[in-house]
Design a protein around this motif. Structure first.
Motif, PDB file in Angstrom:
ATOM      1  N   VAL A  51       0.865  -1.242  -0.059  1.00 58.11           N
ATOM      2  CA  VAL A  51      -0.075  -0.092   0.092  1.00 58.11           C
ATOM      3  C   VAL A  51       0.832   1.393  -0.172  1.00 58.11           C
ATOM      4  CG1 VAL A  51      -1.368   1.507   1.365  1.00 58.11           C
ATOM      5  CG2 VAL A  51      -2.086  -1.022   0.906  1.00 58.11           C
ATOM      6  N   PHE A  52       1.791   1.343   0.872  1.00 55.06           N
ATOM      7  CA  PHE A  52       2.786   2.574   0.845  1.00 55.06           C
ATOM      8  C   PHE A  52       3.552   2.446  -0.498  1.00 55.06           C
ATOM      9  CE2 PHE A  52       6.412   4.973   1.764  1.00 55.06           C
ATOM     10  CZ  PHE A  52       6.075   5.936   2.679  1.00 55.06           C
ATOM     11  N   GLY A  53       4.126   1.326  -1.039  1.00 56.87           N
ATOM     12  CA  GLY A  53       4.935   1.587  -2.253  1.00 56.87           C
ATOM     13  C   GLY A  53       4.154   1.885  -3.471  1.00 56.87           C
ATOM     14  N   ILE A  54       2.967   1.490  -3.453  1.00 56.58           N
ATOM     15  CA  ILE A  54       2.218   1.779  -4.817  1.00 56.58           C
ATOM     16  C   ILE A  54       1.862   3.481  -4.445  1.00 56.58           C
ATOM     17  CG2 ILE A  54      -0.033   1.778  -5.921  1.00 56.58           C
ATOM     18  CD1 ILE A  54       0.117  -1.085  -5.285  1.00 56.58           C
ATOM     19  N   ALA A  55       1.456   3.941  -3.243  1.00 56.37           N
ATOM     20  CA  ALA A  55       1.118   5.139  -3.106  1.00 56.37           C
ATOM     21  C   ALA A  55       2.398   6.276  -3.120  1.00 56.37           C
ATOM     22  CB  ALA A  55       0.592   5.156  -1.563  1.00 56.37           C
ATOM     23  N   ALA A  56       3.416   5.469  -2.964  1.00 56.60           N
ATOM     24  CA  ALA A  56       4.804   6.392  -3.083  1.00 56.60           C
ATOM     25  C   ALA A  56       4.768   6.881  -4.714  1.00 56.60           C
ATOM     26  CB  ALA A  56       5.999   5.563  -2.824  1.00 56.60           C
ATOM     27  N   THR A  79      12.804   7.683  -0.981  1.00 59.82           N
ATOM     28  CA  THR A  79      13.742   7.785   0.441  1.00 59.82           C
ATOM     29  C   THR A  79      12.780   7.351   1.730  1.00 59.82           C
ATOM     30  OG1 THR A  79      14.838   9.708  -0.717  1.00 59.82           O
ATOM     31  CG2 THR A  79      15.159   9.246   1.549  1.00 59.82           C
ATOM     32  N   LEU A  80      11.633   7.967   1.769  1.00 56.39           N
ATOM     33  CA  LEU A  80      10.829   7.482   2.851  1.00 56.39           C
ATOM     34  C   LEU A  80      10.512   6.076   2.912  1.00 56.39           C
ATOM     35  CD1 LEU A  80       8.215  10.649   3.269  1.00 56.39           C
ATOM     36  CD2 LEU A  80      10.398  10.494   4.170  1.00 56.39           C
ATOM     37  N   ALA A 140       7.169  10.452   7.549  1.00 59.67           N
ATOM     38  CA  ALA A 140       8.590   9.740   7.796  1.00 59.67           C
ATOM     39  C   ALA A 140       8.428   8.940   9.156  1.00 59.67           C
ATOM     40  CB  ALA A 140       9.463  10.693   7.790  1.00 59.67           C
ATOM     41  N   PHE A 141       7.909   9.686  10.180  1.00 63.77           N
ATOM     42  CA  PHE A 141       7.791   9.105  11.536  1.00 63.77           C
ATOM     43  C   PHE A 141       6.679   7.794  11.301  1.00 63.77           C
ATOM     44  CE2 PHE A 141       4.671   8.526  15.276  1.00 63.77           C
ATOM     45  CZ  PHE A 141       5.719   8.179  16.103  1.00 63.77           C
ATOM     46  N   ALA A 403      16.278  -0.260  -3.631  1.00 58.35           N
ATOM     47  CA  ALA A 403      16.142  -0.690  -4.770  1.00 58.35           C
ATOM     48  C   ALA A 403      15.275   0.721  -5.761  1.00 58.35           C
ATOM     49  CB  ALA A 403      15.411  -1.979  -5.056  1.00 58.35           C
ATOM     50  N   PRO A 404      14.072   0.921  -5.422  1.00 59.97           N
ATOM     51  CA  PRO A 404      13.451   1.944  -6.438  1.00 59.97           C
ATOM     52  C   PRO A 404      14.038   3.061  -6.336  1.00 59.97           C
ATOM     53  CG  PRO A 404      11.949   0.807  -4.907  1.00 59.97           C
ATOM     54  CD  PRO A 404      13.313   0.375  -4.308  1.00 59.97           C
TER      55      PRO A 404
END
Length: 444
Positions: A51-56, A79-80, A140-141, A403-404
């Protein structure tokens, strides 16, 4: 997420220990029942992370980094993205202490609450347009806290599953925990695809993207009950005691088993390097190059995830025939060959990009299916529970965390040859680690 023991509980050097298959053993939980808990637990965790990766890619550059251009917005987001993998080993250490003091059920409940709360908390964050840079610091937190919760959610079920699997089918049972990755991706990508497709861009970036983060908390609650159903049983406790699967302090682990932890992490590097280069990176590169619609990319990735599930299952069959070490090395070679074609495929328009994604997911299933089952096979029995957790933590950190970020940054600067370099480095590290680790040359 571990392998079979090279020094089994019935071998000399572990006096009085019994396996779950020994006559008179106190435990009666079948491997299939443990496997269900493993798959459900891993799918929930990977869902949170995807979920975080796609939203990134789809959300964060617009909502939290609107001041940056497209490339730098993605680089800031990635980075986050890496923060959770950095904090994950600390979460493992922290919650191992919790388990020693208050037990496995308290540890697991607290860790999944932390993980789910951090993921859901992101859904409530105002964007940069509302509170400025504070939005970035809060994101980030929450990402750091998410990694701590992920590290603490280790329940030992994969180790238990591998130990109680029939010797001739350990490759098969080792791959089951790995199924959680493509399943978690399918759930996360499907939600984003539905929202991104059905909402107009303004609604999606204002409120639509938040729903997958809300769902994460509910998914974690379901996963918690599925795992607690096993963790709190007397049979599970007995099996852990029989296998000496108890938490060891991180200091003792690093002092006595540091070699095995880091060598094991590098042994799986090809799989982990490939992981985010077929899930997160293609979305980012294609969004920058604007070579095809992102909804179409998500559909192709969903098809790829189905292929990954099939190939993960196949990896179990292959490993039981030729051994897990050989399987991991063989597909590291295939990943190295695949890396040579990466620039041509990703730079070859929509057809080439789709082929990269589909073939990459297939190789991911074949290699990742046995990665975790192999990397911890050389731990002494009493160190396996904590060793499996830390080895996996560092495999993610070294192989997948950046990696990304690295692939996108270097590809934007030097071209897609950077993707080849990244994947090749992972394949080389895997082959070298497998060569060095003489324990992998045993019958497993």
């Amino acid at each position: 997420m571990s392998s079979s023991a090279h020094q089994s509980p019935t071998q000399p050097g572990v006096p009085g220990a019994q396996t779950a298959h020994d006559h008179g053993s106190k435990s009666r939980i079948a491997p299939e029942e443990i496997a269900v808990g493993v798959v459900v637990g891993r799918a929930s965790e990977y869902f949170d992370f995807f979920v975080f990766g796609i939203a990134a890619v789809l959300v964060f550059p617009h909502v939290f980094f609107p001041f940056a251009d497209g490339l730098h917005g993605l680089l800031y987001s990635f980075t986050l993205f890496s923060f959770a993998f950095i904090s994950r080993p600390f979460g493992t250490a922290l919650f191992m202490n919790v388990q020693r003091r208050w037990g496995r059920s308290v540890k697991l409940t607290a860790a999944l609450f932390v993980l789910g709360t951090a993921t859901a908390g992101m859904a409530f964050l105002p964007g940069h347009a509302v509170i400025g840079d504070k939005a970035i610091w809060l994101l980030a937190f929450f990402r750091l806290v998410q990694g701590i919760g992920f590290g603490g959610s280790w329940d030992g079920l994969p180790s238990l599953l591998a130990m109680n699997a029939p010797p001739q089918r350990r490759g098969w049972y080792s791959m089951m925990g790995q199924l959680g990755a493509p399943i978690g991706f399918i759930i996360a990508a499907s939600l984003f695809l539905f929202l991104h497709w059905s909402l107009d861009p303004d609604d999606f970036l204002t409120w639509g993207w938040r729903y997958p983060f809300y769902v994460a908390f509910a998914v974690n609650v379901v996963a918690l009950f599925a795992r607690l159903r096993l963790v709190v049983t007397n049979e599970y406790t007995a099996m852990l005691e029989e296998g000496q699967l108890e938490p060891i302090s991180t200091r003792e682990m690093v002092r006595s088993q540091g070699y095995n932890i880091f060598l094991g992490a590098f042994a799986a590097l090809a799989s982990y390097a490939l992981f985010h280069l077929v899930t997160v990176f293609p979305l980012s590169w294609i969004s920058l190059q604007n070579t095809q619609d992102l909804n179409s990319v998500l559909i192709v990735q969903l098809c790829g995830a189905v292929i990954a599930i099939i190939c993960t299952v196949i990896s179990g069959r292959i490993a039981d025939r030729i051994g897990r070490r050989t399987t991991l090395g063989l597909f590291a070679l295939f990943i190295g060959v695949f890396a040579l074609f990466a620039p041509f495929l990703m730079g070859g328009g929509s057809v080439g990009q789709d082929i990269f994604i589909l073939v990459g997911f297939g190789l991911l299933g074949l290699s990742y299916g046995q990665a975790a089952g192999t990397v911890t096979s050389n731990f002494e029995q009493r160190f396996r529970y904590t060793g499996a957790a830390l080895t996996t933590d560092f495999a993610w950190l070294f192989g997948a965390a950046f990696a990304p970020l690295v692939a996108l940054g270097l590809s934007a600067e030097f071209g897609l040859i950077a993707v080849s370099g990244y994947l090749l480095s992972g394949a080389v590290c895997t082959l070298l680690a497998l060569r060095i680790n003489k324990a992998f040359e045993t019958k497993d």
